[in-house]
Design a protein around this motif. Structure first.
Motif, PDB file in Angstrom:
ATOM      1  N   ILE A  90       0.926  -1.308  -0.007  1.00 14.59           N
ATOM      2  CA  ILE A  90       0.044  -0.215  -0.060  1.00 14.59           C
ATOM      3  C   ILE A  90       0.924   1.370  -0.068  1.00 14.59           C
ATOM      4  N   PHE A  91       2.047   1.250   0.893  1.00 18.14           N
ATOM      5  CA  PHE A  91       2.720   2.224   0.967  1.00 18.14           C
ATOM      6  C   PHE A  91       3.362   2.774  -0.512  1.00 18.14           C
ATOM      7  N   ILE A  92       3.555   1.714  -1.394  1.00 13.44           N
ATOM      8  CA  ILE A  92       4.132   2.030  -2.507  1.00 13.44           C
ATOM      9  C   ILE A  92       3.219   2.858  -3.314  1.00 13.44           C
ATOM     10  N   VAL A  93       1.949   2.210  -3.474  1.00 23.33           N
ATOM     11  CA  VAL A  93       0.973   2.944  -4.213  1.00 23.33           C
ATOM     12  C   VAL A  93       0.473   4.330  -3.867  1.00 23.33           C
ATOM     13  N   TRP A  94       0.682   4.563  -2.498  1.00 23.38           N
ATOM     14  CA  TRP A  94       0.634   5.903  -2.100  1.00 23.38           C
ATOM     15  C   TRP A  94       1.752   6.719  -2.591  1.00 23.38           C
ATOM     16  N   MET A  95       3.026   6.311  -2.508  1.00 23.10           N
ATOM     17  CA  MET A  95       4.048   7.068  -2.909  1.00 23.10           C
ATOM     18  C   MET A  95       4.089   7.328  -4.390  1.00 23.10           C
ATOM     19  N   LEU A  96       3.605   6.325  -5.258  1.00 27.00           N
ATOM     20  CA  LEU A  96       3.617   6.469  -6.857  1.00 27.00           C
ATOM     21  C   LEU A  96       2.693   7.553  -6.921  1.00 27.00           C
ATOM     22  N   VAL A  97       1.304   7.435  -6.462  1.00 25.85           N
ATOM     23  CA  VAL A  97       0.322   8.567  -6.547  1.00 25.85           C
ATOM     24  C   VAL A  97       0.836   9.926  -6.287  1.00 25.85           C
ATOM     25  N   ALA A  98       1.316  10.028  -5.076  1.00 32.88           N
ATOM     26  CA  ALA A  98       1.831  11.225  -4.545  1.00 32.88           C
ATOM     27  C   ALA A  98       2.850  11.876  -5.516  1.00 32.88           C
ATOM     28  N   PHE A  99       3.578  11.086  -5.728  1.00 36.09           N
ATOM     29  CA  PHE A  99       5.079  11.704  -6.504  1.00 36.09           C
ATOM     30  C   PHE A  99       4.473  12.001  -8.107  1.00 36.09           C
ATOM     31  N   VAL A 100       3.808  11.201  -8.606  1.00 34.95           N
ATOM     32  CA  VAL A 100       3.320  11.410 -10.076  1.00 34.95           C
ATOM     33  C   VAL A 100       2.647  12.676 -10.131  1.00 34.95           C
ATOM     34  N   TYR A 101       1.663  12.976  -9.075  1.00 33.16           N
ATOM     35  CA  TYR A 101       0.951  14.324  -9.081  1.00 33.16           C
ATOM     36  C   TYR A 101       1.994  15.423  -8.835  1.00 33.16           C
ATOM     37  N   GLU A 102       2.778  15.298  -8.079  1.00 28.11           N
ATOM     38  CA  GLU A 102       3.869  16.219  -7.811  1.00 28.11           C
ATOM     39  C   GLU A 102       4.634  16.656  -8.870  1.00 28.11           C
ATOM     40  N   GLY A 103       4.980  15.665  -9.786  1.00 30.38           N
ATOM     41  CA  GLY A 103       5.753  15.808 -10.847  1.00 30.38           C
ATOM     42  C   GLY A 103       4.881  16.494 -11.766  1.00 30.38           C
ATOM     43  N   MET A 104       3.715  16.174 -11.953  1.00 32.88           N
ATOM     44  CA  MET A 104       2.897  17.037 -12.946  1.00 32.88           C
ATOM     45  C   MET A 104       2.643  18.559 -12.569  1.00 32.88           C
ATOM     46  N   ALA A 105       2.634  18.711 -11.377  1.00 28.70           N
ATOM     47  CA  ALA A 105       2.695  20.119 -10.771  1.00 28.70           C
ATOM     48  C   ALA A 105       4.012  21.050 -11.054  1.00 28.70           C
ATOM     49  N   ILE A 106       5.039  20.182 -10.908  1.00 31.15           N
ATOM     50  CA  ILE A 106       6.313  20.882 -11.264  1.00 31.15           C
ATOM     51  C   ILE A 106       6.354  21.224 -12.548  1.00 31.15           C
ATOM     52  N   GLY A 107       5.918  20.312 -13.460  1.00 31.83           N
ATOM     53  CA  GLY A 107       5.701  20.401 -14.714  1.00 31.83           C
ATOM     54  C   GLY A 107       5.064  21.780 -15.167  1.00 31.83           C
ATOM     55  N   VAL A 108       3.990  21.974 -14.599  1.00 29.99           N
ATOM     56  CA  VAL A 108       3.008  23.267 -14.682  1.00 29.99           C
ATOM     57  C   VAL A 108       3.747  24.402 -14.263  1.00 29.99           C
ATOM     58  N   ALA A 109       4.418  24.258 -13.012  1.00 35.83           N
ATOM     59  CA  ALA A 109       5.089  25.600 -12.430  1.00 35.83           C
ATOM     60  C   ALA A 109       6.431  25.941 -13.176  1.00 35.83           C
TER      61      ALA A 109
ATOM     62  N   PHE B  37      10.643  -1.932  -2.043  1.00 33.47           N
ATOM     63  CA  PHE B  37      10.785  -0.484  -1.644  1.00 33.47           C
ATOM     64  C   PHE B  37      11.724   0.179  -2.369  1.00 33.47           C
ATOM     65  N   THR B  38      13.012  -0.198  -2.437  1.00 35.58           N
ATOM     66  CA  THR B  38      14.305   0.350  -3.094  1.00 35.58           C
ATOM     67  C   THR B  38      13.967   0.712  -4.669  1.00 35.58           C
ATOM     68  N   PHE B  39      13.485  -0.405  -5.383  1.00 39.11           N
ATOM     69  CA  PHE B  39      13.190  -0.300  -6.597  1.00 39.11           C
ATOM     70  C   PHE B  39      11.924   0.376  -6.931  1.00 39.11           C
ATOM     71  N   SER B  40      10.887   0.346  -6.009  1.00 36.83           N
ATOM     72  CA  SER B  40      10.040   1.491  -6.226  1.00 36.83           C
ATOM     73  C   SER B  40      10.225   2.909  -6.173  1.00 36.83           C
ATOM     74  N   ALA B  41      11.120   3.050  -5.107  1.00 40.49           N
ATOM     75  CA  ALA B  41      11.593   4.612  -5.037  1.00 40.49           C
ATOM     76  C   ALA B  41      12.236   4.903  -6.320  1.00 40.49           C
ATOM     77  N   LEU B  42      13.062   4.186  -6.745  1.00 40.20           N
ATOM     78  CA  LEU B  42      13.725   4.450  -8.113  1.00 40.20           C
ATOM     79  C   LEU B  42      12.805   4.797  -9.145  1.00 40.20           C
ATOM     80  N   LEU B  43      12.115   3.723  -9.585  1.00 42.27           N
ATOM     81  CA  LEU B  43      10.973   3.804 -10.438  1.00 42.27           C
ATOM     82  C   LEU B  43       9.980   5.019 -10.336  1.00 42.27           C
TER      83      LEU B  43
END
Lengths: 110, 245
Positions: A90-109, B37-43
């Motif tokens: 679950i933490f990986i999914v959370w991190m993924l969603v958060a970071f990709v949205y952050e990336g889009m915001a950086i792109g807009v900024a 987790f390490t690989f996820s951080a990279l990807l």
């Protein structure tokens, strides 16, 4: 007399054909999904980027489930072990969603 | 001993393995979770940086390399050994995927043979697994060499000079981050494959010398097998997010 270390008596069991067949079936499924991914990559035009991404993500998760469930045998372990491994994902999914949205915001900024 | 309780809670009172797995196998699972987790951080970092760059929005056929937008991966990875100058998008990486999946199958067959104490079969399947791993690493070496040296045409910079291939600060395919992530992610995965090949060799050696036969079980094959499947698992994600999307 030197003590002679006896070789252990080993009973070799016959191959479990049903199990082996299932493993080859899993491999076949993985290869077929990969081939479908190739077909999608070269038939669905790049204009439908979101649809492409979602199809790829779903097929990747299906492949991951087969590898972890069948090859790594997690499906057949105790439920406690299975969830101990799966719930933290679950933490990986959370991190993924958060970071990709952050990336889009950086792109807009920019 | 005297206890006749067979409830799930009683199994946590000691003397038994509630997860029905040995210490070594459990620790391998938790190591793999941390490695995930390490690989996820990279990807995911790759996802952040890529989504913060502009995407190419012109016609796919008219695509050219530029520093101003992220390249379409299939336009970058289209070379195959011995077929110089031919455009074969993603074919070579498809072969690499096939090789890795096949070596995962041979590994799981070695585990199955180990359960049956069939030493000859374990030896056979471990050799195939080793061959698959070494083939994959060789393919990656070629892929890296091609990526670093670049295409015949290269790409023209703003000042009119030509640039070929890639290094950590500059590349002909797109923004500098593109090559940096290629090197870091496929490199980190490749290093895992290399470690896996070393471990697989150790297992093969111990099987041939009869270590596991004397021990009475082949659980080491199972533990290293878990690691090897994980390497395959990571490649599935790298393949999707770096090469397909």
């Amino acid at each position: 007399m030197a003590h002679h270390h006896a070789e252990p008596q080993v009973t070799v069991l016959p191959p479990d054909t049903a199990k082996i067949k299932k493993l080859w079936m899993t491999a076949l499924i993985l290869l077929v999904i990969t081939v479908v991914e190739f077909i999608v990559a070269f038939t669905i035009p790049h204009e439908y980027k979101d649809a492409r991404v979602w199809i790829f993500v779903i097929m990747t998760i299906v492949k991951a489930a087969y590898i972890v469930g069948e090859f790594m045998h997690l499906k057949y372990e105790t439920k406690f072990l299975m969830w101990s491994i799966l719930i933290p994902i679950i933490f990986i999914v959370w991190m993924l969603v958060a970071f990709v949205y952050e990336g889009m915001a950086i792109g807009v900024a920019r | 001993m005297a206890s006749t309780s067979a409830t799930a809670t009683a199994s946590w009172d000691g003397g038994s393995s509630p997860m029905n797995a040995s210490y070594g196998k459990l620790m391998m699972w938790f190591f793999l979770l941390s490695d995930a987790f390490t690989f996820s951080a990279l990807l995911i970092t790759y996802g952040l940086v890529r989504s913060s760059h502009a995407a190419y929005d012109g016609l796919v056929d008219a695509f050219t390399f530029s520093q101003t937008y992220w390249p379409i991966p299939e336009k970058v990875f289209e070379a195959v050994p011995f077929l110089h100058g031919m455009e074969l998008p993603l074919v070579f990486v498809g072969i690499m995927t096939f090789v890795l999946i096949m070596s995962s199958v041979t590994m799981v067959l070695a585990v199955e043979a180990g359960h049956r104490m069939d030493r000859k079969a374990v030896e056979k399947w471990m050799l195939w697994t080793l061959l698959g791993g070494i083939t994959f690493l060789s393919c990656q070496a070629w892929e890296w060499a091609h990526f670093i040296h670049g295409t015949d045409a290269g790409s023209t910079l703003a000042d009119g000079t030509k640039f070929f291939g890639a290094n950590l600060s500059f590349n002909q395919y797109g923004p500098p981050d593109f090559a940096a992530f290629f090197f870091f992610i496929t490199g980190f995965h490749g290093f895992h494959v290399f470690s896996g090949v070393c471990l697989n060799f150790l297992i093969y050696y111990n099987t041939v010398t009869g270590v596991y036969e004397r021990r009475g079980h082949y659980e080491m094959v199972e533990k290293v097998g878990l690691y090897w499947h994980f390497v395959d698992l990571v490649w599935v994600f790298v393949f999707t997010f770096f090469y397909l999307v």
